[in-house]
Design a protein around this motif. Structure first.
Motif, PDB file in Angstrom:
ATOM      1  N   LYS A  54      19.642 -27.432  19.470  1.00  6.96           N
ATOM      2  CA  LYS A  54      20.837 -27.862  20.199  1.00  6.96           C
ATOM      3  C   LYS A  54      22.103 -27.570  19.381  1.00  6.96           C
ATOM      4  CE  LYS A  54      23.013 -31.785  22.520  1.00  6.96           C
ATOM      5  NZ  LYS A  54      24.347 -31.531  21.919  1.00  6.96           N
ATOM      6  N   ASP A 107      25.128 -25.355  20.553  1.00  3.90           N
ATOM      7  CA  ASP A 107      26.514 -25.833  20.571  1.00  3.90           C
ATOM      8  C   ASP A 107      27.431 -24.871  19.824  1.00  3.90           C
ATOM      9  OD1 ASP A 107      25.904 -28.047  22.056  1.00  3.90           O
ATOM     10  OD2 ASP A 107      25.806 -29.423  20.344  1.00  3.90           O
ATOM     11  N   ASN A 156      27.974 -21.863  21.930  1.00  2.02           N
ATOM     12  CA  ASN A 156      28.834 -22.194  23.066  1.00  2.02           C
ATOM     13  C   ASN A 156      30.196 -22.726  22.634  1.00  2.02           C
ATOM     14  OD1 ASN A 156      26.905 -21.518  25.075  1.00  2.02           O
ATOM     15  ND2 ASN A 156      25.855 -23.461  24.709  1.00  2.02           N
ATOM     16  N   HIS A 200      30.979 -25.413  21.042  1.00  2.00           N
ATOM     17  CA  HIS A 200      31.172 -26.855  21.119  1.00  2.00           C
ATOM     18  C   HIS A 200      31.191 -27.487  19.729  1.00  2.00           C
ATOM     19  CE1 HIS A 200      30.894 -26.517  25.344  1.00  2.00           C
ATOM     20  NE2 HIS A 200      29.596 -26.293  25.400  1.00  2.00           N
ATOM     21  N   SER A 201      30.835 -26.712  18.726  1.00  2.00           N
ATOM     22  CA  SER A 201      30.904 -27.169  17.345  1.00  2.00           C
ATOM     23  C   SER A 201      30.993 -25.941  16.454  1.00  2.00           C
ATOM     24  CB  SER A 201      29.673 -28.008  16.974  1.00  2.00           C
ATOM     25  OG  SER A 201      28.507 -27.200  16.955  1.00  2.00           O
ATOM     26  N   TYR A 232      39.157 -24.346  22.304  1.00  2.00           N
ATOM     27  CA  TYR A 232      37.945 -24.844  21.639  1.00  2.00           C
ATOM     28  C   TYR A 232      38.322 -25.922  20.620  1.00  2.00           C
ATOM     29  CZ  TYR A 232      36.427 -20.385  23.578  1.00  2.00           C
ATOM     30  OH  TYR A 232      36.178 -19.345  24.423  1.00  2.00           O
ATOM     31  N   ASP A 275      36.852 -28.440  19.498  1.00  2.00           N
ATOM     32  CA  ASP A 275      35.798 -28.988  18.640  1.00  2.00           C
ATOM     33  C   ASP A 275      35.483 -28.103  17.439  1.00  2.00           C
ATOM     34  OD1 ASP A 275      35.427 -31.237  20.296  1.00  2.00           O
ATOM     35  OD2 ASP A 275      34.147 -30.081  21.642  1.00  2.00           O
TER      36      ASP A 275
END
Length: 294
Positions: A82, A86, A89, A91-92, A119, A121
Motif C-alpha cells: 500500500k 501511495d 499515486n 499520496h505520499s 500533491y 502530501d
C-alpha cells in the motif's frame, strides 16, 4: 531451512478461509496443488498444521502458532504494498532538491507552487547550494536532483537543459547617465568603471570569467557579492557596472532603476539545467515533479 514463500501464502489463505477449495479458488490454483503445498510445508516443519473437519480444515496448536507470525508478516507485506502504491499515486513520498537561492526564487518556486497544490502530501526538501556544491550533493546521494546553471559537466551526471537565461551588464540609470554609457561597450572598456560581480566558486562567475578570457580580458571586480539580489541592489545604488541575469531584474528594468549596457561582443545565452545521477532511478514523486519542468 529453505521454504518457498509461496508455501506460506497457501498456508495463510487456507488458514484464513478454513477450506482447501476456497484457498485454491482465491489463489487461482487447483485444490490438489493446495493439498500438495500444505504437505510439503508440514513435512519441512516436522508436523501437521491442519486437521480436517466436516466444514473444512482447522489449525492444529502448532499451526495456530505459525499463523500468528505469518499473519503479521503478510500484514506488513500488505502495508508495504500500500505504501508503494501511495507513492506511485503521489499520496505520499518525498523529494530532495538542490538549488541555489537565486534559482529557487526565480525558477523553482513557481513550479513548486503548482506541484504542492496538486500533491500536498508529498514532502519537499530543498538544500540551497551553488551549482558545484549541488553536484557534489547529488553524487553523494543527498538529493534526488539538482537545479543548476549550465554549462556544467560531470561523467556521473546527466544534464537536461531547461529554461534559457541571458547574462547581461547593467548599471543604475543615474550612473549610466553620468558615465555617458549609451552605445555598445567593447568588453575591454568595462575596466574603466567600477565592476560588481558574484564571488568566485560558482558557475555563473566562472561563465562570465570564461567569456571575458575568450576576448583576452581579465575581469577585476571592485566588489564581489554573494547573490544576484545584492548585485542588483548595489548597481541600482550607483556603485558601478554589474553582471546579472536579465530575467532576475525584470522589475528594475521595468521601473527604470536599471539600464542594460550593451556589450560587444554580447555574452552568449546559456540555460538553467536539471541534473540527475546517471543510472539511478528516480522516485515516482521526483519523476512527476520533473515532468512539470520545461
Amino acid at each position: 531451512m529453505e521454504i518457498n514463500m509461496e508455501w506460506y501464502r497457501v498456508f495463510y489463505w487456507t488458514s484464513r478461509l478454513g477450506s482447501l477449495s476456497k484457498a485454491a479458488e482465491h489463489l487461482h490454483i487447483t485444490q490438489p496443488a493446495v493439498s500438495h503445498t500444505i504437505k510439503h510445508l508440514e513435512g519441512t516443519l516436522g508436523g501437521p498444521l491442519f486437521f480436517r473437519t466436516t466444514k473444512g480444515v482447522k489449525l492444529t496448536s502448532e499451526g495456530a502458532v505459525l499463523f500468528r507470525y505469518i499473519e503479521q508478516a503478510f500484514s506488513f507485506i500488505e502495508i508495504g504494498e500500500k505504501a508503494i502504491g501511495d507513492m506511485h499515486n503521489l499520496h505520499s513520498g518525498e523529494i530532495n532538491i538542490g538549488a541555489s537561492d537565486t534559482l529557487c526564487k526565480y525558477y523553482l518556486l513557481r513550479h513548486l507552487e503548482h506541484f504542492h497544490a496538486a500533491y500536498p502530501d508529498i514532502r519537499i526538501r530543498i538544500t540551497n547550494r551553488t551549482t558545484p556544491e549541488t553536484l557534489v550533493l547529488l553524487k553523494e546521494g543527498k538529493i534526488d536532483f539538482g537545479i543548476v546553471h549550465l554549462p556544467a559537466s560531470d561523467k556521473q551526471i546527466d544534464f537536461r537543459a531547461s529554461s534559457p537565461i541571458q547574462d547581461c551588464l547593467v548599471a543604475g540609470k543615474p550612473f549610466a547617465e553620468r558615465a555617458n554609457i549609451h552605445n555598445p561597450l567593447p568588453l575591454p572598456g568595462i575596466q574603466d568603471f567600477p565592476l560588481l560581480m558574484l564571488e568566485g566558486g560558482g558557475s555563473t562567475r566562472r561563465y562570465i570569467d570564461q567569456y571575458a578570457a575568450q576576448q583576452g580580458v581579465t575581469l577585476k571586480p571592485e566588489f564581489e557579492l554573494g547573490s544576484i539580489e545584492l548585485l542588483v541592489q548595489f548597481a541600482r545604488s550607483g556603485f558601478g557596472l554589474a553582471f546579472i541575469i536579465r530575467d532576475y531584474a525584470s522589475e528594475e528594468f521595468r521601473t527604470g532603476q536599471l539600464v542594460e549596457v550593451p556589450l560587444h561582443p554580447p555574452i552568449p545565452e546559456r540555460s538553467i539545467g536539471i541534473a540527475t545521477l546517471r543510472g539511478i532511478p528516480l522516485s515516482a514523486a521526483a519523476k512527476s515533479f520533473l515532468s512539470l519542468l520545461p
